[in-house]
Design a protein around this motif. Structure first.
Motif, PDB file in Angstrom:
ATOM      1  N   GLY A  34       7.731   0.823 -28.844  1.00 48.18           N
ATOM      2  CA  GLY A  34       7.100   2.071 -29.242  1.00 48.18           C
ATOM      3  C   GLY A  34       5.664   1.894 -29.678  1.00 48.18           C
ATOM      4  O   GLY A  34       5.140   2.708 -30.435  1.00 48.18           O
ATOM      5  N   LEU A  35       5.017   0.833 -29.199  1.00 49.83           N
ATOM      6  CA  LEU A  35       3.628   0.559 -29.562  1.00 49.83           C
ATOM      7  C   LEU A  35       2.709   0.929 -28.405  1.00 49.83           C
ATOM      8  O   LEU A  35       3.084   0.787 -27.235  1.00 49.83           O
ATOM      9  N   PRO A  36       1.503   1.356 -28.708  1.00 48.04           N
ATOM     10  CA  PRO A  36       0.540   1.644 -27.649  1.00 48.04           C
ATOM     11  C   PRO A  36      -0.076   0.355 -27.131  1.00 48.04           C
ATOM     12  O   PRO A  36      -0.002  -0.687 -27.769  1.00 48.04           O
ATOM     13  N   THR A  37      -0.652   0.410 -25.961  1.00 44.63           N
ATOM     14  CA  THR A  37      -1.474  -0.686 -25.457  1.00 44.63           C
ATOM     15  C   THR A  37      -2.901  -0.178 -25.481  1.00 44.63           C
ATOM     16  O   THR A  37      -3.293   0.645 -24.658  1.00 44.63           O
ATOM     17  N   THR A  38      -3.662  -0.657 -26.432  1.00 48.32           N
ATOM     18  CA  THR A  38      -4.978  -0.067 -26.695  1.00 48.32           C
ATOM     19  C   THR A  38      -5.875  -1.071 -27.382  1.00 48.32           C
ATOM     20  O   THR A  38      -5.407  -2.051 -27.983  1.00 48.32           O
ATOM     21  N   ASN A  39      -7.166  -0.841 -27.288  1.00 49.01           N
ATOM     22  CA  ASN A  39      -8.142  -1.729 -27.943  1.00 49.01           C
ATOM     23  C   ASN A  39      -8.295  -1.422 -29.424  1.00 49.01           C
ATOM     24  O   ASN A  39      -8.812  -2.242 -30.181  1.00 49.01           O
ATOM     25  N   ILE A  40      -7.888  -0.239 -29.848  1.00 48.31           N
ATOM     26  CA  ILE A  40      -8.042   0.178 -31.240  1.00 48.31           C
ATOM     27  C   ILE A  40      -6.726   0.775 -31.731  1.00 48.31           C
ATOM     28  O   ILE A  40      -6.121   1.595 -31.048  1.00 48.31           O
ATOM     29  N   VAL A  41      -6.278   0.344 -32.902  1.00 47.28           N
ATOM     30  CA  VAL A  41      -5.109   0.954 -33.536  1.00 47.28           C
ATOM     31  C   VAL A  41      -5.502   1.435 -34.924  1.00 47.28           C
ATOM     32  O   VAL A  41      -6.471   0.955 -35.526  1.00 47.28           O
ATOM     33  N   VAL A  42      -4.725   2.379 -35.437  1.00 44.70           N
ATOM     34  CA  VAL A  42      -5.029   3.018 -36.716  1.00 44.70           C
ATOM     35  C   VAL A  42      -3.809   2.950 -37.607  1.00 44.70           C
ATOM     36  O   VAL A  42      -2.670   3.091 -37.143  1.00 44.70           O
ATOM     37  N   ILE A  43      -4.024   2.726 -38.894  1.00 45.50           N
ATOM     38  CA  ILE A  43      -2.952   2.835 -39.881  1.00 45.50           C
ATOM     39  C   ILE A  43      -3.456   3.664 -41.056  1.00 45.50           C
ATOM     40  O   ILE A  43      -4.645   3.677 -41.369  1.00 45.50           O
ATOM     41  N   ASP A  44      -2.532   4.360 -41.693  1.00 45.84           N
ATOM     42  CA  ASP A  44      -2.819   5.082 -42.924  1.00 45.84           C
ATOM     43  C   ASP A  44      -2.396   4.165 -44.064  1.00 45.84           C
ATOM     44  O   ASP A  44      -1.203   4.010 -44.335  1.00 45.84           O
ATOM     45  N   THR A  45      -3.363   3.532 -44.722  1.00 46.83           N
ATOM     46  CA  THR A  45      -3.025   2.534 -45.737  1.00 46.83           C
ATOM     47  C   THR A  45      -2.300   3.140 -46.932  1.00 46.83           C
ATOM     48  O   THR A  45      -1.447   2.490 -47.536  1.00 46.83           O
ATOM     49  N   ASN A  46      -2.632   4.387 -47.279  1.00 43.73           N
ATOM     50  CA  ASN A  46      -1.923   5.038 -48.380  1.00 43.73           C
ATOM     51  C   ASN A  46      -0.455   5.257 -48.022  1.00 43.73           C
ATOM     52  O   ASN A  46       0.453   4.983 -48.825  1.00 43.73           O
ATOM     53  N   GLN A  47      -0.202   5.760 -46.817  1.00 46.74           N
ATOM     54  CA  GLN A  47       1.170   5.965 -46.362  1.00 46.74           C
ATOM     55  C   GLN A  47       1.888   4.631 -46.218  1.00 46.74           C
ATOM     56  O   GLN A  47       3.075   4.510 -46.558  1.00 46.74           O
ATOM     57  N   LEU A  48       1.179   3.634 -45.689  1.00 45.19           N
ATOM     58  CA  LEU A  48       1.762   2.316 -45.488  1.00 45.19           C
ATOM     59  C   LEU A  48       2.306   1.758 -46.804  1.00 45.19           C
ATOM     60  O   LEU A  48       3.430   1.249 -46.862  1.00 45.19           O
ATOM     61  N   GLN A 158      -6.985   5.048 -41.435  1.00 40.48           N
ATOM     62  CA  GLN A 158      -7.032   6.455 -41.048  1.00 40.48           C
ATOM     63  C   GLN A 158      -8.125   7.215 -41.788  1.00 40.48           C
ATOM     64  O   GLN A 158      -8.721   8.157 -41.265  1.00 40.48           O
ATOM     65  N   ARG A 159      -8.407   6.803 -43.028  1.00 41.28           N
ATOM     66  CA  ARG A 159      -9.414   7.498 -43.827  1.00 41.28           C
ATOM     67  C   ARG A 159     -10.818   7.353 -43.249  1.00 41.28           C
ATOM     68  O   ARG A 159     -11.704   8.148 -43.560  1.00 41.28           O
ATOM     69  N   ALA A 160     -11.012   6.336 -42.414  1.00 44.13           N
ATOM     70  CA  ALA A 160     -12.335   6.117 -41.807  1.00 44.13           C
ATOM     71  C   ALA A 160     -12.439   6.740 -40.429  1.00 44.13           C
ATOM     72  O   ALA A 160     -13.474   6.635 -39.782  1.00 44.13           O
ATOM     73  N   VAL A 161     -11.363   7.401 -39.989  1.00 44.91           N
ATOM     74  CA  VAL A 161     -11.331   7.971 -38.644  1.00 44.91           C
ATOM     75  C   VAL A 161     -11.445   9.484 -38.736  1.00 44.91           C
ATOM     76  O   VAL A 161     -10.677  10.135 -39.443  1.00 44.91           O
ATOM     77  N   LEU A 162     -12.391  10.035 -38.004  1.00 44.47           N
ATOM     78  CA  LEU A 162     -12.572  11.483 -37.991  1.00 44.47           C
ATOM     79  C   LEU A 162     -11.535  12.159 -37.113  1.00 44.47           C
ATOM     80  O   LEU A 162     -10.930  13.167 -37.491  1.00 44.47           O
TER      81      LEU A 162
END
Length: 205
Positions: A34-48, A158-162
């Motif tokens: 269930g993972l993407p194949t991509t050059n960039i991934v995002v996480i929400d550190t607060n949720q994490l 995620q907080r750094a992503v618009l």
């Protein structure tokens, strides 16, 4: 076609197949997980942190400490009120100077106690931030593993992503992986705080 030529063709085909398969595991494995194949991934550190077993343990501990501190504050408040009442009742049998001395000592005690309790409350408020920083440190190997599996060269908070597509957000997977790797973190030996520098130590301002 000679046997030797056939052998070369088969060897070339086998090499080509191996080359093709070398590109398959990353994409196939990431899709299966269930993972993407991509050059960039995002996480929400607060949720994490909040949804992890580690974060839940810290939350419960801080809530328990907060309740204990509130109970301690109520007890101290009652003790000081009783002491103030006793001092007021003693005033009639004391000289003005003696009463003033005791009143000044009581006021100093109240100020000192208030400062001590406020310091405890501040330390408790900072505990969550410290725990989250510690969590991200011990979780880093898991996040690096996820980056490798997705082929990502960059991991963003995620907080750094618009704006981004939801598919590259791997927070849910990261929570499950981190829980498997470190549990609630209670078995991890906490890092010792840096000792305060002694007066005169090199590097002290």
């Amino acid at each position: 076609m000679t046997v030797r030529a056939l052998g070369r063709v088969q060897a070339a085909a086998a090499g080509l197949l191996a080359l093709c398969l070398s590109f398959v595991p990353l994409s196939l494995a990431s899709q299966q997980l269930g993972l993407p194949t991509t050059n960039i991934v995002v996480i929400d550190t607060n949720q994490l942190f909040a949804e992890s077993a580690f974060g839940q343990r810290v939350k419960n501990e801080i809530e328990a400490d907060s309740r204990a501190l509130a109970a301690e504050n109520r007890r101290i408040e009652a003790e000081l009120a009783a002491e103030e009442k006793a001092l007021t009742e003693e005033r009639a049998g004391m000289t003005p100077q003696a009463f003033r001395d005791k009143a000044d000592a009581f006021d100093a005690k109240v100020r000192r106690t208030r400062e001590e309790q406020e310091a405890k409350a501040l330390a408790l408020a900072e505990e969550s931030d410290k725990a989250q920083r510690r969590f991200l440190t011990v979780a880093q190997p898991v996040l690096e593993e996820l980056m490798a599996e997705t082929g990502a060269a960059l991991l963003l908070d995620q907080r750094a992503v618009l704006l981004s597509v939801q598919e590259i957000n791997i927070t849910d997977v990261a929570v499950r992986r981190i829980d498997r790797a470190i549990g609630d973190g209670s078995a991890i030996v906490p890092q010792a705080p840096d000792p305060d520098p002694e007066p005169g130590d090199p590097g002290q301002d």
